[in-house]
Scaffold this active site. Structure first.
Site, PDB file in Angstrom:
ATOM      1  N   CYS A   1       0.795  -1.228   0.000  1.00 56.78           N
ATOM      2  CA  CYS A   1       0.000   0.000   0.000  1.00 56.78           C
ATOM      3  C   CYS A   1       0.825   1.275   0.000  1.00 56.78           C
ATOM      4  O   CYS A   1       0.341   2.329  -0.399  1.00 56.78           O
ATOM      5  CB  CYS A   1      -0.947  -0.007   1.197  1.00 56.78           C
ATOM      6  SG  CYS A   1      -1.890  -1.540   1.351  1.00 56.78           S
TER       7      CYS A   1
ATOM      8  N   HIS B   1      -3.637   6.732   0.401  1.00 57.72           N
ATOM      9  CA  HIS B   1      -3.953   5.376  -0.049  1.00 57.72           C
ATOM     10  C   HIS B   1      -5.455   5.150   0.094  1.00 57.72           C
ATOM     11  O   HIS B   1      -6.036   5.358   1.168  1.00 57.72           O
ATOM     12  CB  HIS B   1      -3.183   4.358   0.796  1.00 57.72           C
ATOM     13  CG  HIS B   1      -3.671   2.956   0.670  1.00 57.72           C
ATOM     14  ND1 HIS B   1      -3.801   2.320  -0.550  1.00 57.72           N
ATOM     15  CD2 HIS B   1      -4.082   2.061   1.617  1.00 57.72           C
ATOM     16  CE1 HIS B   1      -4.267   1.092  -0.345  1.00 57.72           C
ATOM     17  NE2 HIS B   1      -4.445   0.918   0.949  1.00 57.72           N
TER      18      HIS B   1
ATOM     19  N   ASN C   1     -10.010  -1.107  -3.328  1.00 59.43           N
ATOM     20  CA  ASN C   1      -8.654  -0.934  -2.825  1.00 59.43           C
ATOM     21  C   ASN C   1      -7.713  -1.749  -3.709  1.00 59.43           C
ATOM     22  O   ASN C   1      -7.674  -2.977  -3.631  1.00 59.43           O
ATOM     23  CB  ASN C   1      -8.582  -1.410  -1.371  1.00 59.43           C
ATOM     24  CG  ASN C   1      -7.194  -1.273  -0.754  1.00 59.43           C
ATOM     25  OD1 ASN C   1      -6.195  -1.161  -1.456  1.00 59.43           O
ATOM     26  ND2 ASN C   1      -7.135  -1.318   0.563  1.00 59.43           N
TER      27      ASN C   1
END
Length: 339
Positions: free
Chosen positions: A116, A266, A296
């Site tokens: 991430c 993020h 995501n």
């Protein structure tokens, strides 16, 4: 006036297969469409076919970049690939991608496994290569197929993650000041077990003679040790602690919060992002959320958000952006981008 690294172009691709909230609600009757969106902020995730790998998505993103920008593949000096789902244990998927793209054999290429925060780390590496004189054009690629790690019975992660790849061209440009600036990083490996695929490496190999055993957690999520496990509360606590500290470290005498046009974190999920936005007192209109259509996508969330916000006309030349990545590892990083 010196040479500085600057983002010149971003393109991304998503797999054609989709997993919508309606699809998930049919599989998990206790979760309706509104509940899934309310918790995640996601309408649709894209997932690869069984035979499709991270390099296939990466190839598509790079080809799209070459088609839509003025850069030629013969001008690429370095290829950096961030992925946690490589095609092979070895060789590096970046080497396979270099050949498939037809990049020069004088081009450096390597993988790094970061997750991430990977886009921030990749930008920092690209900046170092360019501003030390080792490269003029760096192709930073982020590509992930987390769906291959997710058990179909684990709604805790299946509702969140989608597959994607993004290609970002970072080039040497003359300027009086840096275009990529104020990089900050952090690591806390004590949290490694809270976002992990336990089996599959040499620490816990998957044995042909013994299939991984399915187990069900207290929330009814099914997985094996060969699948992705996420301790949601622990990840949330880590984010609420470390991200504000990182955020504060990005600013100083010559860089104030009020000077920033957009904040691109993020794109984890709606609940976490909104909690961070409120904690940091960031105005809604400056806080970028561009993930409802793809979920995501791990290391690709920030470049996808940048590309989408620019394509919609919000992000324009001269704007200042604070980009922050955080998650698996634990790992975190941030920087200031002059668009």
């Amino acid at each position: 006036m010196g040479l500085h690294a600057r983002i010149q172009a971003i393109e991304y691709v998503l797999p054609t297969n989709t997993l919508t909230n309606e699809d998930l609600a049919r599989e998990y009757p206790q979760w309706d469409v509104e509940k899934i969106f309310g918790k995640t902020g996601i309408h649709t995730r894209h997932v690869v076919d069984a035979g499709q790998c991270a390099s296939d998505l990466a190839f598509g993103a790079c080809e799209k970049l070459f088609k839509n920008s003025s850069i030629g593949r013969e001008q690429i000096d370095f290829l950096i690939l961030c992925t946690q789902s490589p095609d092979y244990a070895l060789p590096a998927t970046a080497c396979v991608l270099q050949d498939r793209l037809g990049l020069p054999v004088t081009c450096g290429a390597f993988d790094f496994n970061q997750g991430c925060s990977g886009f921030i780390y990749g930008l920092g590496i690209a900046k170092g290569l360019i501003e030390s004189g080792q490269a003029c054009n760096v192709l930073l690629v982020t590509a992930e197929t987390y769906s291959k790690y997710i058990h179909p019975g684990d709604k805790s992660v299946r509702t969140l993650f989608g597959d994607a790849a993004a290609a970002t061209l970072v080039s040497a440009v003359k300027g009086d000041a840096p275009f990529l600036d104020r990089f900050r990083y952090g690591t806390d490996g004590s949290g490694a077990d809270n976002l992990i695929v336990p089996m599959g490496g040499h620490r816990q190999p998957v044995m042909r003679s013994t299939a991984p055993i399915e187990h069900t957690d207290s929330s009814g999520n099914v997985r094996t040790d060969a699948h992705l496990y996420m301790n949601g509360p622990a990840i949330f606590e880590f984010s609420m602690s470390r991200v504000p500290q990182l955020f504060s470290s990005l600013f100083g005498e010559n860089c104030r919060v009020d000077d920033i046009d957009f904040f691109v974190f993020h794109q984890a999920n709606k609940f976490m992002l909104e909690a961070l936005r409120r904690r940091l007192h960031i105005p809604t209109e400056k806080f970028v959320a561009e993930f409802s259509h793809c979920g995501n996508t791990v290391s690709s969330t920030i470049p996808i958000a940048l590309k989408e916000h620019h394509a919609k006309g919000y992000l324009r030349e001269g704007h200042k952006v604070v980009a922050v990545g955080f998650g698996v590892g634990y790992s975190w990083g941030g920087c200031v981008i002059h668009w």
